[in-house]
Enzyme design. Structure first.
Site, mmCIF file in Angstrom:
data_model
loop_
_atom_site.group_PDB
_atom_site.id
_atom_site.type_symbol
_atom_site.label_atom_id
_atom_site.label_comp_id
_atom_site.label_asym_id
_atom_site.label_seq_id
_atom_site.Cartn_x
_atom_site.Cartn_y
_atom_site.Cartn_z
ATOM 1 N N LYS A 196 0.862 -1.195 0.000
ATOM 2 C CA LYS A 196 0.000 0.000 0.000
ATOM 3 C C LYS A 196 0.885 1.227 0.000
ATOM 4 O O LYS A 196 1.993 1.198 0.530
ATOM 5 C CB LYS A 196 -0.873 0.022 1.256
ATOM 6 C CG LYS A 196 -2.084 0.907 1.139
ATOM 7 C CD LYS A 196 -3.189 0.174 0.433
ATOM 8 C CE LYS A 196 -4.434 0.970 0.261
ATOM 9 N NZ LYS A 196 -5.528 0.126 -0.242
HETATM 10 N N1 GLU Z 1 -7.029 0.299 -3.634
HETATM 11 C C1 GLU Z 1 -7.804 -0.862 -3.909
HETATM 12 C C2 GLU Z 1 -7.939 -1.727 -2.665
HETATM 13 O O1 GLU Z 1 -7.775 -1.275 -1.569
HETATM 14 C C3 GLU Z 1 -7.308 -1.610 -5.138
HETATM 15 C C4 GLU Z 1 -5.930 -2.161 -5.069
HETATM 16 C C5 GLU Z 1 -5.400 -2.704 -6.380
HETATM 17 O O2 GLU Z 1 -6.110 -2.723 -7.356
HETATM 18 O O3 GLU Z 1 -4.238 -3.085 -6.365
HETATM 19 O O4 GLU Z 1 -8.310 -2.882 -2.723
#
Ligand code: GLU
Length: 460
Positions: free
Chosen positions: A116
């Site tokens: 993240k």
């Molecule tokens: N930000 C989204 C999540 O929290 C998508 C993450 C992604 O597609 O890698 O699941």
């Protein structure tokens, strides 16, 4: 959020030991050691990258902005997870969201690990040129750890396809000759994005609800008969005779798509009586005109109409209420698609809904989660409900490798297949044991990771 996720993981780990499903072939101190390794692997991120991005603003001032990229675990594949632009971003939060990604990918059988990113800014306070610079600097500072086979960012709160396009372009110029289409997902279609990626999270959120209330209910009549005094079962069955009332918190990319799916759904009688955004709640007892509201937000930088004059001008029937009124409305179902920690000890007692769907990550605090679950509220947890984004990111990543692209219906069919498979795995267990649906999902992910880690020779 920190303590909630940690305590759910700890409970899953203990459940593995108590139910003797943690590597039953091992015994005594060998088993204990393997278990301790698992605990330490899951509770600590592999890398926490932090930088201060140096940005020269259009007014000539130079500022340094804190930015993070956390790589929690890559047992299942390259690190994967969004980059959030929000002023409340902090290291603890990014670490926890990265951990949630590890477990989310494990739950849905997506071959990625968990990562993240975050940048501590309010993007509304920056010009387009400055945001472009922030995106480029982000890639520049973390460039060594990113890449198609290493760590693949995607959009999250405050970022979208524009930012992913900028970042991919920067990655490409820093790493000439390397494959780059799969280095970021959530890009625009013209830059190698997937059809359906923008809608994927919201669609998946609605699909999780529809699966539980319709597909599962239709196929498990005898199980439901046996649990007929369960409040969820009562709500689920009542949709046959009346429309279920729904309130949606957050009308951005997730909430508005989930609301539109609910509005159009041919399987369930849904009545969306309320939606809210960062400014207000709109309410209509007869149901809101969701397509008209989406049309309005598309033309007004994402904001809902805030007064009667605006509503009448666009022929939308609703009353305007305080933003936070939405959570306490007397509705059957709440979709939470805004931010973290929206239901907490102070408002938990006022929640009247019997079903809550978590479109956002961690919208309910640990205490409130326990309180609501103990009071019979069925919570479809973030890890289960909002995985549509990362599932379609995976499809985008695959399409980038093959330079072959799927049609939109194919993307949605694949998304539904993947989510249904997960539901088929966790739901029967949820009805047959004492764990909450959230705990059941975590148990499944932790068990899967422990088996794979052991087979990779990592648990000694
Ligand atoms: N930000 C989204 C999540 O929290 C998508 C993450 C992604 O597609 O890698 O699941």
């Amino acid at each position: 959020m920190t303590s909630k996720m940690e305590s759910v993981i700890q409970k899953s780990l203990s459940a593995l030991l108590d139910e003797n499903i943690f590597l039953p072939k091992l015994n005594g101190s060998t088993r204990q050691r393997a278990y301790q390794s698992l605990v330490s692997i899951l509770s600590t991120p592999n890398h926490v990258n932090k930088s201060f991005l140096r940005i020269s603003l259009e007014n000539g001032r130079v500022i340094r902005i804190p930015a993070f990229r956390v790589q929690h675990n890559n047992t299942l594949g390259p690190y994967k997870g969004g980059i959030r632009f929000h002023e409340s971003v902090n290291e603890d939060e990014v670490v926890n969201l990265a951990k949630l990604m590890t477990l989310k990918n494990a739950l849905h059988d997506v071959p990625f690990g968990g990562g993240k990113g975050g940048v501590v800014i309010n993007p509304r306070e920056f010009s387009e040129k400055e945001l472009n610079l922030i995106c480029k600097k982000y890639v520049h500072y973390f460039s060594d750890s990113l890449g198609t086979e290493k760590d693949i960012p995607a959009p999250d709160i405050g970022t979208g396809e524009r930012e992913m396009d900028w970042m991919m372009a920067e990655f490409k110029s820093i790493h000439p000759g390397e494959t780059y289409r799969g280095s970021f997902t959530g890009k625009s279609i013209m830059n190698g994005g997937s059809l359906g990626r923008r809608e994927a999270t919201g669609k998946g959120v609605y699909y999780s609800y529809k699966y539980l209330l319709y597909d599962f209910v239709e196929n498990n009549k005898s199980l439901l008969d046996k649990n007929s005094d369960n409040p969820f079962v009562q709500t689920a069955l009542s949709h046959r005779n009346r429309a279920l009332t729904i309130a949606v918190q957050g009308f951005g990319n997730v909430g508005s798509v989930a609301a539109l799916e609910a509005y159009r759904c041919a399987y369930l009688q849904n009545k969306i009586v309320a939606v809210s955004d960062r400014n207000i709640t709109l309410y209509n007892d007869d149901g809101l005109d969701i397509p008209a509201l989406i049309h309005y937000t598309n033309e007004h930088e994402g904001d809902l109409p805030t007064d009667q004059t605006e509503l009448s001008k666009h022929d939308i029937k609703a009353t305007v209420q305080d933003r936070d009124d939405l959570l306490e409305l007397d509705v059957d179902v709440l979709f939470l698609a805004a931010l973290e920690d929206q239901i907490h000890t102070k408002n938990q007692k006022n929640i009247k809904s019997t079903i809550i769907v978590e479109g956002a990550n961690a919208p309910i605090t640990q205490e409130a989660d326990k309180y609501l679950t103990d009071n019979g509220v069925l919570i479809i947890p973030d890890i289960l409900a909002n995985a549509g984004g990362v599932i379609v990111s995976y499809l985008e990543w695959m399409q980038g490798r093959e330079t072959q692209f799927y049609k939109e219906e194919e993307v949605f069919d694949l998304l539904y297949d993947k989510m249904s498979t997960t539901f088929e795995t966790v739901l029967p267990k949820f009805f047959s044991d004492l764990f909450s649906l959230r705990q059941n999902c975590y148990n499944h992910s932790v068990m899967k990771l422990s088996t794979i880690l052991y087979r990779q020779g990592k648990l000694y």
